[in-house]
Structure formats: C-alpha cells, structure tokens
Scaffold this motif. Structure first.
Motif, PDB file in Angstrom:
ATOM      1  N   ALA A   1      13.987 104.176 -13.105  1.00 50.48           N
ATOM      2  CA  ALA A   1      14.397 104.504 -11.739  1.00 50.48           C
ATOM      3  C   ALA A   1      13.425 105.479 -11.083  1.00 50.48           C
ATOM      4  CB  ALA A   1      15.813 105.078 -11.746  1.00 50.48           C
ATOM      5  N   GLY A   2      12.852 106.377 -11.883  1.00 50.03           N
ATOM      6  CA  GLY A   2      11.910 107.345 -11.325  1.00 50.03           C
ATOM      7  C   GLY A   2      10.667 106.670 -10.775  1.00 50.03           C
ATOM      8  N   PHE A   3      10.228 105.625 -11.443  1.00 46.67           N
ATOM      9  CA  PHE A   3       9.050 104.906 -10.946  1.00 46.67           C
ATOM     10  C   PHE A   3       9.394 104.096  -9.696  1.00 46.67           C
ATOM     11  CE2 PHE A   3       7.815 105.558 -15.433  1.00 46.67           C
ATOM     12  CZ  PHE A   3       6.640 106.252 -15.201  1.00 46.67           C
ATOM     13  N   ILE A   4      10.637 103.603  -9.634  1.00 44.24           N
ATOM     14  CA  ILE A   4      11.067 102.906  -8.427  1.00 44.24           C
ATOM     15  C   ILE A   4      11.141 103.896  -7.260  1.00 44.24           C
ATOM     16  CG2 ILE A   4      12.876 101.480  -7.404  1.00 44.24           C
ATOM     17  CD1 ILE A   4      11.382 100.173  -9.665  1.00 44.24           C
ATOM     18  N   ALA A   5      11.599 105.125  -7.565  1.00 39.91           N
ATOM     19  CA  ALA A   5      11.630 106.155  -6.519  1.00 39.91           C
ATOM     20  C   ALA A   5      10.221 106.420  -6.001  1.00 39.91           C
ATOM     21  CB  ALA A   5      12.257 107.436  -7.066  1.00 39.91           C
ATOM     22  N   LEU A   6       9.257 106.427  -6.916  1.00 38.16           N
ATOM     23  CA  LEU A   6       7.863 106.610  -6.505  1.00 38.16           C
ATOM     24  C   LEU A   6       7.433 105.478  -5.581  1.00 38.16           C
ATOM     25  CD1 LEU A   6       5.137 108.131  -6.949  1.00 38.16           C
ATOM     26  CD2 LEU A   6       4.693 106.486  -8.754  1.00 38.16           C
ATOM     27  N   ALA A   7       7.832 104.258  -5.942  1.00 36.83           N
ATOM     28  CA  ALA A   7       7.512 103.128  -5.076  1.00 36.83           C
ATOM     29  C   ALA A   7       8.184 103.291  -3.719  1.00 36.83           C
ATOM     30  CB  ALA A   7       7.959 101.824  -5.729  1.00 36.83           C
ATOM     31  N   ALA A   8       9.414 103.857  -3.715  1.00 37.23           N
ATOM     32  CA  ALA A   8      10.111 104.058  -2.447  1.00 37.23           C
ATOM     33  C   ALA A   8       9.365 105.059  -1.570  1.00 37.23           C
ATOM     34  CB  ALA A   8      11.543 104.528  -2.701  1.00 37.23           C
ATOM     35  N   VAL A   9       8.722 106.051  -2.202  1.00 34.91           N
ATOM     36  CA  VAL A   9       7.914 107.006  -1.432  1.00 34.91           C
ATOM     37  C   VAL A   9       6.828 106.266  -0.669  1.00 34.91           C
ATOM     38  CG1 VAL A   9       6.297 108.931  -1.598  1.00 34.91           C
ATOM     39  CG2 VAL A   9       8.327 108.892  -3.038  1.00 34.91           C
ATOM     40  N   ILE A  10       6.129 105.385  -1.383  1.00 35.14           N
ATOM     41  CA  ILE A  10       4.991 104.699  -0.781  1.00 35.14           C
ATOM     42  C   ILE A  10       5.472 103.625   0.193  1.00 35.14           C
ATOM     43  CG2 ILE A  10       3.058 103.184  -1.328  1.00 35.14           C
ATOM     44  CD1 ILE A  10       2.813 104.870  -3.932  1.00 35.14           C
ATOM     45  N   PHE A  11       6.503 102.878  -0.236  1.00 37.88           N
ATOM     46  CA  PHE A  11       7.083 101.842   0.628  1.00 37.88           C
ATOM     47  C   PHE A  11       7.633 102.477   1.897  1.00 37.88           C
ATOM     48  CE2 PHE A  11      10.116  98.186   1.150  1.00 37.88           C
ATOM     49  CZ  PHE A  11       9.135  97.222   1.203  1.00 37.88           C
ATOM     50  N   GLY A  12       8.186 103.667   1.774  1.00 37.97           N
ATOM     51  CA  GLY A  12       8.738 104.370   2.940  1.00 37.97           C
ATOM     52  C   GLY A  12       7.701 105.187   3.683  1.00 37.97           C
TER      53      GLY A  12
ATOM     54  N   ARG B   1      15.974  89.963  -9.000  1.00 37.55           N
ATOM     55  CA  ARG B   1      15.630  91.320  -9.381  1.00 37.55           C
ATOM     56  C   ARG B   1      14.160  91.628  -9.106  1.00 37.55           C
ATOM     57  NH1 ARG B   1      19.662  93.786 -12.241  1.00 37.55           N
ATOM     58  NH2 ARG B   1      20.846  92.007 -12.949  1.00 37.55           N
ATOM     59  N   MET B   2      13.311  90.611  -9.187  1.00 36.61           N
ATOM     60  CA  MET B   2      11.882  90.835  -8.966  1.00 36.61           C
ATOM     61  C   MET B   2      11.559  91.095  -7.500  1.00 36.61           C
ATOM     62  SD  MET B   2      10.094  87.777 -11.040  1.00 36.61           S
ATOM     63  CE  MET B   2      10.488  87.378 -12.714  1.00 36.61           C
ATOM     64  N   LEU B   3      12.427  90.622  -6.583  1.00 42.16           N
ATOM     65  CA  LEU B   3      12.047  90.589  -5.169  1.00 42.16           C
ATOM     66  C   LEU B   3      11.602  91.949  -4.615  1.00 42.16           C
ATOM     67  CD1 LEU B   3      14.497  87.993  -3.631  1.00 42.16           C
ATOM     68  CD2 LEU B   3      12.067  87.762  -4.117  1.00 42.16           C
ATOM     69  N   PRO B   4      12.368  93.043  -4.848  1.00 38.31           N
ATOM     70  CA  PRO B   4      11.899  94.304  -4.275  1.00 38.31           C
ATOM     71  C   PRO B   4      10.545  94.734  -4.813  1.00 38.31           C
ATOM     72  CG  PRO B   4      13.806  94.656  -5.680  1.00 38.31           C
ATOM     73  CD  PRO B   4      13.663  93.192  -5.500  1.00 38.31           C
ATOM     74  N   TYR B   5      10.265  94.407  -6.083  1.00 35.78           N
ATOM     75  CA  TYR B   5       8.967  94.787  -6.638  1.00 35.78           C
ATOM     76  C   TYR B   5       7.863  93.979  -5.983  1.00 35.78           C
ATOM     77  CZ  TYR B   5      12.371  96.416 -10.011  1.00 35.78           C
ATOM     78  OH  TYR B   5      13.454  96.994 -10.588  1.00 35.78           O
TER      79      TYR B   5
ATOM     80  N   ALA C   1       8.054  92.792  -3.020  1.00 37.54           N
ATOM     81  CA  ALA C   1       7.941  93.313  -1.654  1.00 37.54           C
ATOM     82  C   ALA C   1       7.057  94.550  -1.629  1.00 37.54           C
ATOM     83  CB  ALA C   1       9.326  93.646  -1.107  1.00 37.54           C
ATOM     84  N   THR C   2       7.205  95.410  -2.649  1.00 32.54           N
ATOM     85  CA  THR C   2       6.380  96.615  -2.691  1.00 32.54           C
ATOM     86  C   THR C   2       4.912  96.265  -2.847  1.00 32.54           C
ATOM     87  OG1 THR C   2       8.218  97.742  -3.738  1.00 32.54           O
ATOM     88  CG2 THR C   2       6.086  98.817  -3.839  1.00 32.54           C
ATOM     89  N   ILE C   3       4.625  95.266  -3.699  1.00 29.99           N
ATOM     90  CA  ILE C   3       3.224  94.861  -3.868  1.00 29.99           C
ATOM     91  C   ILE C   3       2.667  94.363  -2.544  1.00 29.99           C
ATOM     92  CG2 ILE C   3       1.704  93.183  -4.963  1.00 29.99           C
ATOM     93  CD1 ILE C   3       3.345  93.415  -7.462  1.00 29.99           C
TER      94      ILE C   3
ATOM     95  N   ILE D   1       2.850  99.305 -11.822  1.00 22.73           N
ATOM     96  CA  ILE D   1       4.249  99.676 -12.090  1.00 22.73           C
ATOM     97  C   ILE D   1       5.165  98.527 -11.670  1.00 22.73           C
ATOM     98  CG2 ILE D   1       6.149 101.195 -11.403  1.00 22.73           C
ATOM     99  CD1 ILE D   1       4.144 103.445 -11.165  1.00 22.73           C
ATOM    100  N   MET D   2       4.895  97.978 -10.476  1.00 25.84           N
ATOM    101  CA  MET D   2       5.727  96.870  -9.984  1.00 25.84           C
ATOM    102  C   MET D   2       5.581  95.651 -10.892  1.00 25.84           C
ATOM    103  SD  MET D   2       7.289  98.050  -7.460  1.00 25.84           S
ATOM    104  CE  MET D   2       7.215  99.716  -7.999  1.00 25.84           C
ATOM    105  N   LEU D   3       4.337  95.369 -11.311  1.00 27.89           N
ATOM    106  CA  LEU D   3       4.125  94.197 -12.158  1.00 27.89           C
ATOM    107  C   LEU D   3       4.794  94.374 -13.522  1.00 27.89           C
ATOM    108  CD1 LEU D   3       0.453  93.158 -11.343  1.00 27.89           C
ATOM    109  CD2 LEU D   3       2.544  91.966 -10.749  1.00 27.89           C
ATOM    110  N   ASN D   4       4.909  95.630 -13.984  1.00 23.45           N
ATOM    111  CA  ASN D   4       5.651  95.864 -15.232  1.00 23.45           C
ATOM    112  C   ASN D   4       7.095  95.405 -15.084  1.00 23.45           C
ATOM    113  OD1 ASN D   4       3.524  96.980 -16.572  1.00 23.45           O
ATOM    114  ND2 ASN D   4       4.139  99.097 -16.248  1.00 23.45           N
ATOM    115  N   HIS D   5       7.708  95.799 -13.960  1.00 21.10           N
ATOM    116  CA  HIS D   5       9.112  95.422 -13.759  1.00 21.10           C
ATOM    117  C   HIS D   5       9.242  93.911 -13.600  1.00 21.10           C
ATOM    118  CE1 HIS D   5      11.051  99.346 -13.499  1.00 21.10           C
ATOM    119  NE2 HIS D   5       9.929  99.771 -12.983  1.00 21.10           N
ATOM    120  N   ILE D   6       8.280  93.314 -12.891  1.00 24.61           N
ATOM    121  CA  ILE D   6       8.339  91.871 -12.688  1.00 24.61           C
ATOM    122  C   ILE D   6       8.205  91.156 -14.032  1.00 24.61           C
ATOM    123  CG2 ILE D   6       7.115  89.913 -11.670  1.00 24.61           C
ATOM    124  CD1 ILE D   6       6.459  91.743  -9.299  1.00 24.61           C
TER     125      ILE D   6
END
Lengths: 429, 414
Positions: free
Chosen positions: A350-361, A398-402, A404-406, B190-195
């Motif tokens: 979850a912490g890494f997703i939060a990091l992605a949210a920083v950049i996505f946001g 489950r992959m979709l938000p990741y 989207a971040t890419i 990081i994203m590709l890890n989750h994917i």
C-alpha cells in the motif's frame, strides 16, 4: 518527470507534441468506448436481462433507497455512446485543464457504469458496499500520499511510506494492546512514523544517500524489524500484545441518514474524519501559508530560498517529520482503524501505491485524494465483481489502476512534473 | 596520499594508514560488525528470559550480562554453523559440506539478482522491478518446463532461455518507456511488479497452468528433464545437498557481466550513459538505446532468477506459487548496493547475504530467533555502507577519500 530527460531536440516543438498527445488520447478513449459498446451493450450477457444495483449498506439505518433496476443492454449502450462522445470532444476541442479533468472523469464514470451494467446483468450488485470498500482502502493511501506530497514538495523523495505504514501499524497494535488505550496506541504509531521520516531525512541530507535507494532500504529495514518483533514478541502472547482493537464509529447526526453516501462517509471512525480534514489542512498549508510557500520554494530552488533566508535543511527535516506523522497515522489505520491485529508485511505494498498516488496526483493533496480514491475503487470493484462470475478475470481489473499510472507517467494522459529539486540533497557551496 | 608515497611505505604501515583513514573495505567491515551488533541487541531485547534478568539488573548485574551473552552466543553460533561449517556434524564429506551447500544455494539467486540490479545501476537506472521480471521469467520457464520433455540438458536449457526471454521483454518494456517518454523507471517498475503479481494470480487459475490435483494456487510441476541437475548429490549420503547447477549459471552470468561492463563497447556506453547522460549524448551515443539494452539485460538476468526458482529448489513440487519471487527482487537491490554494482563486489555481497540467510534458518530452528532478523541485518549493512561518514564518525576514523556510492542522487526528474 518527463520533459527534462528527453533529448533537447524533442523539447523544442512543445505545442504539436501536446496536440498529438490529445489526438492519441482521444482516439484511445473512443476505441475503448466502442469496444465497450460491442462487448457490454451488444453482447449476449446483457441481451434481454435486467441489472439491479442495490444502493443501501446492510447496516444503513437512515433513509433507504429502493434498488435500482434497469434493462442491461440499452443502458450499457447509452453509457458507452456517452463515453465515446467524451473521446470525440477531447479530439475536437482544446479544453482548459479543469474541464479536461471533468471530461476524463465523465468518461471513466460512463465506462465503469456500463461495465457494471454488463457485469451485474441478471444479478444484483451492491454499489454502496463497493463505495464503502473504496473509502476503507483509500484512507491509508490518502494519508501516505499526503506524507509523500509534504516530503517531495520540500525536495525529499520518500519511498519509505511502506516502511512507515508497517512501523505505525505494528507499534499502534502493540501499544494499544498492552496499555489498553487506543489513543496511546495511535500516538505511538504516529510518532514512530514521524521519527522514521526524520531518519530518512538525516540520511538523505546529512549523508547524501540517494533517496529512492534509501527509501527502499529503509522499507526493508522496517519490514524486517516489524516481522522480527511480530514473530519474537507479539506472537508469544497475542492476546496480551496483539489483540485486534478499533476506534468506534462515530455517527454524524443528519448526514449519516443521507441515502447511499450517508453510512459510507458519515458513520466511520475518527481516523477517516481526520484523514479528510488533513487533506484540507495540508492543501491550505502548502498553498496558502508562509510555511507552504517556503516549503515549495525549498523544493523548487533551494539555493534561491537559502539566499532569502529560508533555512533549507530545517524546512526539509520538519516536512519529513510531519509527513512521517501522517504516514504513521496511515499505519495506525491498518490495525486500529480496521479492527485487525498486526500481521507480518500487512501493508502489502500500500505504501508504494501511495507513492504512485503522489505522482498520479501531481504532487498536490487534492490530486492525491482522487488518485487514492481511484486505486481504492479499483480494489473494491474487483472484489465485488469477483462475486458476479464474469468472463473477465478480476485479476485484470486489479491491474487497471497500475496500468493507468504507467500511462500517466508516460505522458499519455497528460504530463506530470516533479518539484525541480525533488530528490536532490542541499549542500551549501 | 599519492601512489608513490604509498609504494615506499611498508605493507603494514599502509594497512594501518588505511585503517586510520577509513578505506572502503574497512567501512564495509565495520558496517557488518555494527549491523551484527544491532542484531545482537535485538536478540537480547526480544528474549523474554533475558528481559527477566534485567528486571533485577542493579542487584545482580552478572545474571543479566551472562544471560544476554548466552542468548547472543547461541544465536550467532547457530548462524555460523548453519552457514559455514558445523564441527559437531561433520562425519563425512556430505555433512561437512552441508552448510556451505546451503549458503551457495541461497547465494545463487542473490548473485544473479544482484548482477541484474547492479547492471542497471551502472547505466544510471534503478530497477526495482526485479520482482515483476522474476515473476514473468518464472511463468515462462515453468510453462516450458512442464510442457517440454526431451533429452536431459535440452529441456532445462529451453526452460532457462524461456525465463531469460520473459524477464528480458518485461525489463525492456521499462527501458522503452523511459527512453521514449521519460517515464521514471522506479514508478513504472513498481506498477509492473503489481501487474505481474496480478497476472501470476490469474495464470494460476487457468487450466493451462493450474495443477488439477491440488486445491491451492499452484501450477503443474516441472518435468524431471527440465530440473536443474544437483551438483553434489554424487557424494555418499549427499542426496540432501540442495546445491544445483543454478550456481554455474550465476558464475557464467558474473563473467558475462564483467566482460560486458569492462570489455565491450555496449558496456562502455552503458557506463557512460550512467555517469553522465548528457555527455554521452554529446559524444554520439544513443542514450535511449543504452537504457533499453540495460533494462533488457537486467530483466533477462532477473528472468534467470525466476527460472532457477522454478527449476531449482524453491519448493518441493518445482512449481509456480504466488510466493515464487520470495522477495528476491528487493533483496537483490541490497546485494547490488553492497557490491557497489560491480560484478566482483556482487559475488562477495551475494555470498555474505547467502550465508546470512542459510545461517538464519539454522538460527531460527536451533535458537528460536526469527529469520526476520536477517532482513534487519542486511538492510542495516547496506544503510551503513551507503553512509561512510556515519561509520567514520562512529569509529573516530579520520576520513579520507570517500567511498564511491553506487548511485548519485538524481530524483524523479533525472
């Protein structure tokens, strides 16, 4: 994030590049919407059936909405056509930033609803419980992302949010169990997050360690420490050291009786309300106070800030400490907010997703909120759709938000740019 | 001190000088000692019996000190005997080599992974997508492993190559995004890890991969032809020695990385791009191509790790599970950092961390100290090594030329 690493010749023609991005984005939107039209609206699953959306939590006590039942195929077709028209608008018109976001939001809404109309065809889907799952999953992401925003706006990259989550969750559960006091547990969890943030700042500023690497190593340290503590101490006597405890939900009179969103938003525990309040506090602090201006100056151009008398190092230490407090609070939520006992590696990325949210946001508190909600929604949705037995595997949802971040960081949805001095330690020449 | 004065001094004088001024090797050694010391404190603090003796510390301090000493001694003795040599269990060659076999078995994926991450470091890229590349590699290797039966050697080679291919494609994707759009590799990986993790979870539900005889999420087992042959099972009583020919792959990869980085044109370009991308571009090198190649080779090496996981010793049924990555993508980062991203340094780092993990399991079994402490010690070693001024300050070394960090600070925009 994007422009500075491109070779110079790619930098010059900014306008055409942007136009092409808009075209590609719009075409992609239309293509996906038309695919939805074919798959959701015209497919066999929706033909001649009704979809039911339940709009009440089972625990809801206030106004109850009737279940929403509609014919699946026509609604899915209309929604997909609406989504496609959003894409067409994006191709044809140059919109100012805010309207662009609205357009994208509308597109996503239409497409997701069309998907749900298809997924829940001939069945009933509880939208309220999806929303509740979204809120529950978003709370730690929002708090962690706010921590990231504070750090990065002052020029320190915090990749150790995951570690702060784990430490906060572990210590909160331990202190709350041993002392019997939820408040002391929360205080301990928050403080350990802050101290860990300070540790990161010291290694980044004083010992000039590369900050992304540092964050990963510190996360591993926190994973090891909490895992060791869990197995060696907490597991020895779980009833004494690691009992599940939680803050009681607080019902906000009036608002909690609202249909659909009432029980989801206004019948939660104190951590949820504080998290919402903190978004506002961080936003106002960053953009409307002297401290925020100095923080942003330090993150963009520390030398200039130093010249006018801002203490760069101190600003960064304070921001990392306060950010750490917030991330620790996110960790507290994982145990004391959700009524779960601590478990090894319970933050689960979850912490890494939060990091992605920083950049996505885009390094803003409000943007981080939307990003966190998007991530949380995708999780809640895939859990709910799993029960519908659709031909689409939920793992792909489950992959979709990741994905989207890419797309976001690759500049396909819009360019993102980090604070200029983000990740660079400041040393006086 | 210049080279000429150093040459005039006696070797002993030089060693003393290096120690006083805190040379790189001394900082590393002191980091290891310090990390082990912190580990010892953790062992003492977390032991309930020892904590009991501390409650009357001021009346009988001897009790507390001897109990602490005993706890640490028992734990670290088990660590040593589990990793290097156990004099009490060495009645023939197989039992004497047992601990070393375990250490090398643990070191194999760490070495391959460390080389992968280190290679990306050299090109200025931080690959935290090892987990994802490993998973994709493992899926490919597993697929070839259970579909293909052939002459021994061919099947295993095909499976390893499939792993390399999967990892390389998944890694090259990162390099491509970085080179074409400037998307930062850290966030993309990081994203590709989750994917990849979600993809693995899906793969394990499909009829192609799912083992029909099991209820849990596990794939079909790799055929015997595709297993990596064990190296020491010919010894008398040696059937329990897990060391397999993955070690040879790792050795091969080390030589390859050394050759690539220090003898080939591509390696020179990678290092040039890593040192200064703008200068490399001015010199006519293609920065994007170097980044793609670096990520592709890095991912390919992580793919080998995935192959050795499935075709080697990870689980008894030689199959894919959701835990196939075993956290190696992240442990490999610490190995690369400790080895300062050089192939030779990575060998030593992998041996050290492999020994810690092999010994950690013995420590858990014999002394009841959770193996999680190994993760703490590893992270602390890397943290201390990354901050030489901290070590110099703690040990009152005079400080001299600072040891070169593996990676310079860049941030998201770099």
């Amino acid at each position: 994030m994007t422009a500075t690493v491109l070779p110079p010749e790619n930098l010059a023609p900014v306008a055409p590049e942007k136009g092409r991005g808009r075209l590609y984005g719009g075409v992609a939107m239309v293509v996906v919407a038309l695919y939805g039209l074919w798959a959701f609206g015209l497919g066999p699953r929706t033909s001649g059936t009704d979809t039911t959306f339940a709009l009440n939590l089972s625990s809801a006590s206030g106004l109850r909405l009737p279940d929403l039942t509609f014919p699946s195929a026509p609604v899915a077709i209309v929604l997909c056509l609406l989504a496609a028209s959003c894409g067409v608008i994006r191709i044809l018109r140059v919109l100012p930033g805010r309207w662009n976001a609205v357009l994208l939001g509308g597109y996503l809404f239409c497409f997701v609803m069309a998907f749900l109309a298809w997924a829940a065809a001939a069945k009933s889907l509880n939208l309220a419980s999806v929303l509740e799952a979204t809120v529950l999953a978003s709370v730690p992401l929002v708090l962690g992302a706010l921590a990231g925003v504070l750090g990065e706006r002052s020029g320190v990259i915090n990749v150790a949010i995951e570690g702060q989550f784990l430490l906060g969750a572990c210590l909160a559960a331990f202190v709350a169990s041993t002392s019997g006091s939820l408040v002391w547990g929360a205080v301990a969890g928050v403080l350990v997050g802050g101290l860990f943030g300070l540790l990161l700042a010291v290694f980044a500023q004083r010992y000039l360690v590369e900050q992304v690497v540092l964050g990963v190593v510190l996360t591993m340290l926190a994973t090891g420490l909490t895992g060791f503590f869990y197995e060696r101490v907490m597991q020895a006597d779980p009833s004494r050291y690691n009992t599940p405890m939680a803050f009681a939900p607080i019902r906000i009179p009036g608002l909690a009786d609202l249909p659909l969103i009432g029980p989801v938003l206004f019948q939660q525990n104190i951590i949820v309300y504080l998290a919402v309040a903190l978004i506002g506090v961080v936003h106002v602090t960053l953009f409307h106070t002297r401290w925020g201006l100095r923080t942003r100056a330090v993150g963009e151009h520390p030398t200039a800030a130093d010249t006018v008398g801002v203490n760069v190092i101190r600003t960064r230490y304070v921001n990392m400490f306060v950010g750490g407090l917030l991330a620790g609070f996110g960790g507290v939520w994982l145990t004391l907010g959700l009524n779960i006992s601590f478990n090894k590696n319970m933050a689960a990325g979850a912490g890494f997703i939060a990091l992605a949210a920083v950049i996505f946001g885009r390094w803003s508190p409000v943007g981080a909120l939307w990003a966190a909600l998007l991530f949380g929604f995708a999780g809640g949705l895939s859990d709910a759709v799993q029960l519908m037995q659709t031909p689409v595997p939920t793992d792909f949802l489950r992959m979709l938000p990741y994905l989207a971040t890419i797309f976001a960081v690759a500049g396909l949805v819009g360019h993102v740019r980090a604070p200029a001095a983000d990740g660079q330690p400041y040393t006086k020449a | 001190m210049s080279d000429t004065t150093a040459a005039k001094r006696s070797p002993w004088r030089r060693i003393i000088d290096e120690m006083v001024y805190g040379a790189g090797w001394l900082v590393t050694l002191l980091s290891i000692v310090l990390a082990m010391a912190v580990g010892a404190i953790l062992i003492i603090v977390s032991d309930p019996d020892v904590r009991g003796t501390f409650s009357y510390f001021f009346s009988r301090p001897g009790d507390a000190l001897s109990a602490s000493g005993d706890a640490v001694w028992t734990a670290y003795k088990a660590l040593f005997t589990g990793a290097i040599w156990n004099p009490e269990r060495s009645w023939n060659a197989a039992t004497a080599l047992g601990p070393i076999s375990e250490t090398l078995t643990e070191a194999t994926p760490l070495l391959l992974g460390g080389l992968a991450i280190g290679l990306a470091f050299k090109a200025g890229l931080f690959n935290i997508g090892g987990q994802g590349q490993l998973i994709v590699g493992a899926i490919c290797a597993n697929y070839v492993g259970f579909t293909m039966t052939g002459p021994p050697g061919v099947a295993v080679l095909a499976a390893v190559l499939a792993g390399v291919f999967g990892g390389a494609v998944y890694g090259a994707l990162v390099g491509l995004l970085k080179a074409r759009t400037g998307a930062h590799e850290v966030i993309v990986t990081i994203m590709l890890n989750h994917i990849a993790a979600a993809f693995l979870a899906w793969v394990l539900t499909t009829s192609v991969f799912k083992n029909p005889t099991r209820n849990d999420a596990i794939s079909k087992s790799v055929s015997d032809d595709a297993l990596l042959p064990r190296l020491l099972s010919w010894l008398p009583e040696g059937s329990g020695l897990r060391l397999n020919s993955g070690l040879l792959l790792a050795a091969l990869a080390t030589v390859f990385c050394w050759w690539l980085l220090s003898r080939s044109t591509l390696g020179f370009e990678l290092r040039a791009v890593g040192a200064n991308a703008a200068a490399a571009r001015t010199a006519g090198m293609s920065v994007g191509r170097s980044q793609i190649m670096a990520m592709m080779i890095s991912g390919g090496l992580m793919g080998v790790v995935g192959a050795t996981q499935v075709l080697g010793t990870t689980n008894a049924s030689h199959a894919l599970t959701p835990q196939v990555d075993a956290g190696l993508g992240f442990t490999a980062i610490t190995v690369a950092l400790l080895g300062r991203a050089s192939p030779v340094g990575t060998v030593f780092a992998a041996l050290l961390f492999g020994a810690l993990q092999a010994g950690g399991r013995a420590m858990q079994a014999q002394a009841g100290v959770s193996i999680e402490i190994v993760g703490v010690i590893q992270a602390l070693i890397v943290l201390f090594v990354a901050a030489p001024p901290l070590i110099r300050g703690l040990f009152r070394l005079r400080g001299g030329e600072s040891a070169q960090a593996a990676l310079a600070s860049k941030g998201w925009n770099g």
